[in-house]
Design an enzyme around this catalytic site. Structure first.
Site, PDB file in Angstrom:
ATOM      1  N   LYS A  95       0.860  -1.186   0.000  1.00 60.20           N
ATOM      2  CA  LYS A  95       0.000   0.000   0.000  1.00 60.20           C
ATOM      3  C   LYS A  95       0.891   1.228   0.000  1.00 60.20           C
ATOM      4  O   LYS A  95       2.026   1.183   0.489  1.00 60.20           O
ATOM      5  CB  LYS A  95      -0.874   0.030   1.259  1.00 60.20           C
ATOM      6  CG  LYS A  95      -2.113   0.868   1.091  1.00 60.20           C
ATOM      7  CD  LYS A  95      -3.137   0.083   0.302  1.00 60.20           C
ATOM      8  CE  LYS A  95      -4.477   0.737   0.248  1.00 60.20           C
ATOM      9  NZ  LYS A  95      -5.496  -0.228  -0.172  1.00 60.20           N
TER      10      LYS A  95
HETATM   11  N1  GLU Z   1      -7.218  -0.026  -3.387  1.00 63.24           N
HETATM   12  C1  GLU Z   1      -7.977  -1.211  -3.669  1.00 63.24           C
HETATM   13  C2  GLU Z   1      -8.030  -2.111  -2.454  1.00 63.24           C
HETATM   14  O1  GLU Z   1      -7.857  -1.675  -1.342  1.00 63.24           O
HETATM   15  C3  GLU Z   1      -7.490  -1.919  -4.934  1.00 63.24           C
HETATM   16  C4  GLU Z   1      -6.112  -2.431  -4.886  1.00 63.24           C
HETATM   17  C5  GLU Z   1      -5.623  -2.984  -6.213  1.00 63.24           C
HETATM   18  O2  GLU Z   1      -6.415  -3.124  -7.129  1.00 63.24           O
HETATM   19  O3  GLU Z   1      -4.435  -3.272  -6.287  1.00 63.24           O
HETATM   20  O4  GLU Z   1      -8.317  -3.269  -2.556  1.00 63.24           O
END
Ligand code: GLU
Length: 405
Positions: A95
């Site tokens: 993240k």
């Molecule tokens: N931000 C989204 C999540 O928390 C998508 C993450 C992604 O597609 O890599 O799942």
């Protein structure tokens, strides 16, 4: 980590592996200097955490928000690890975030923050190492800048370095709707378990961004009655059901829900406790707490957001017999179609929307029923069942690979 600990205990995880999985692999902190339109230089703090990459490249979104902290990004990166393992796609978890207020920034400033942050973490990024995506306050526009910045440094176009891109530049059909579609699918399955269906189910949605608005739209299309919706500006309640396309049009024109005339104005907090069958928290972390959990009337909670329920609230919801569809399952549709996007970019061969939706449907329903199997077998909550399934998959990979010491 409380939930991880509980699952680790039930899985009898060996102490060494327990220690490995309790810590992120890599944490990056960068300063991001940006030229404001005023001519002044501002320096923002950016983070990228790679929690675990044993199952594949790290995968996870980037958020732009004033509340971003390293602790938060670490938690979100851990959740991505469990989420990808739970739906069994070959990714680890990561993240990223930049501490900034995108609402006070011009398009040019936003582009400069994005490009400089990308350049600062460029060594970790890559289709085989770490693949960002949209999250809170980032969108396909931001993903396009990330793809371009990375590609300029590499001297050739690399579409698969980031997902959630515009369809015209290697994005996947169905990606924008994927998280909401996944929420709709697992809600439908959960209602089925309770002998109900989406048709006529009363749904309340907290948060009206990409996840909340699409969940409202798609569940309404299946016959659900959307009785309440909120965003940062406030909430609106209508027992007869809100007209979601009309509300979406209002939000496009006015930017916020507040003031929408076809319903009763309520506070954004009140949406969580309205009379309904399904509650979808689809904004940010820690909104269902020990304070409001006793007042929740929903039979099912579908966690569209990451981490909307505190551990203390979990216990209360369990005692009340509320069917919780945990975040790492409920909102996994997004990363699942991100996986499809990455596969399509690498293969250079693009699927039609039906194919995307069909494959998403199959992964979401399979994962839902795998979790239910564990709930019945081990007599645990849906949350702990999700963690058991996910942690076990990551642990198995570590055992097979062995430790490089
Ligand atoms: N931000 C989204 C999540 O928390 C998508 C993450 C992604 O597609 O890599 O799942």
């Amino acid at each position: 980590m409380e939930r991880f600990d509980h699952a680790a205990q039930l899985l009898n995880l060996d102490p060494g592996l327990y220690k490995v999985l309790r810590n992120p692999e890599k944490q990056i902190i960068v300063s991001v200097p940006v030229l404001r339109d005023s001519g002044e230089v501002e320096v923002y703090t950016g983070y990228r955490v790679l929690y675990n990459t044993s199952r594949g490249p790290a995968k996870g979104g980037i958020r732009f928000d004033l509340n971003v902290t390293l602790e938060e990004v670490k938690a979100l990166a851990a959740w991505m690890t469990w989420k990808c393992a739970l739906v069994n796609i070959p990714f680890g978890g990561s993240k990223g975030g930049v501490v900034c207020d995108p609402t006070s920034m011009s398009m040019g400033e936003l582009e400069r923050v994005t490009r400089r942050y990308t350049a600062s973490i460029i060594e970790t990024l890559g289709p085989d190492s770490d693949v960002p995506a949209p999250d809170v306050n980032t969108n396909e526009r931001v993903m396009a800048w990330i793809m371009d910045t990375y590609s300029m440094h590499h001297r050739h176009t690399v579409t698969s370095v980031v997902t959630g891109k515009p369809v015209e530049m290697g994005g996947s059909l169905g990606r924008r709707e994927a998280t909401g579609r996944g929420c709709m699918i697992v809600t439908r399955e959960a209602l089925g378990k309770l002998g109900m269906s989406l048709k006529g189910a009363r749904v309340a949605v907290q948060g009206f961004g990409n996840v909340g608005s699409v969940t409202a739209e798609l569940t309404a299309k299946e016959g659900a009655i959307i009785v309440a919706v909120s965003d940062k500006s406030g909430g609106v309640h209508n027992r007869q059901g809100l007209d979601i396309p009309d509300l979406l049009q209002w939000v496009r024109e006015h930017r916020h829900i507040a003031g929408y005339p076809k319903g009763e104005q309520i506070s954004k907090e009140a949406v969580l406790t309205v009379d309904c069958d399904v509650l979808v928290p689809a904004a940010t972390e820690n909104v269902i707490t020990r304070k409001n959990a006793p007042h929740i009337k929903a039979k099912i909670i579908c966690e569209g957001a990451n981490g909307p329920t505190t551990a203390a609230a979990d216990e209360i919801l369990e005692k009340k017999g509320i069917f919780v569809i945990p975040d790492i399952l409920a909102n996994a549709g997004g990363v699942t179609v991100s996986y499809f996007e990455w596969v399509q970019d690498r293969g250079g061969y693009f699927w039609d929307e039906d194919t995307v939706n069909r494959r998403l449907e199959s992964i979401m329903t399979r994962s839902f029923h795998e979790v239910m199997g564990l709930v019945e077998k081990h007599k645990v909550s849906t949350r702990i069942a999700c963690y058991m399934l996910a942690v076990d998959r990551v642990a198995k990979m570590h055992r097979l690979r062995g430790m490089y010491a």
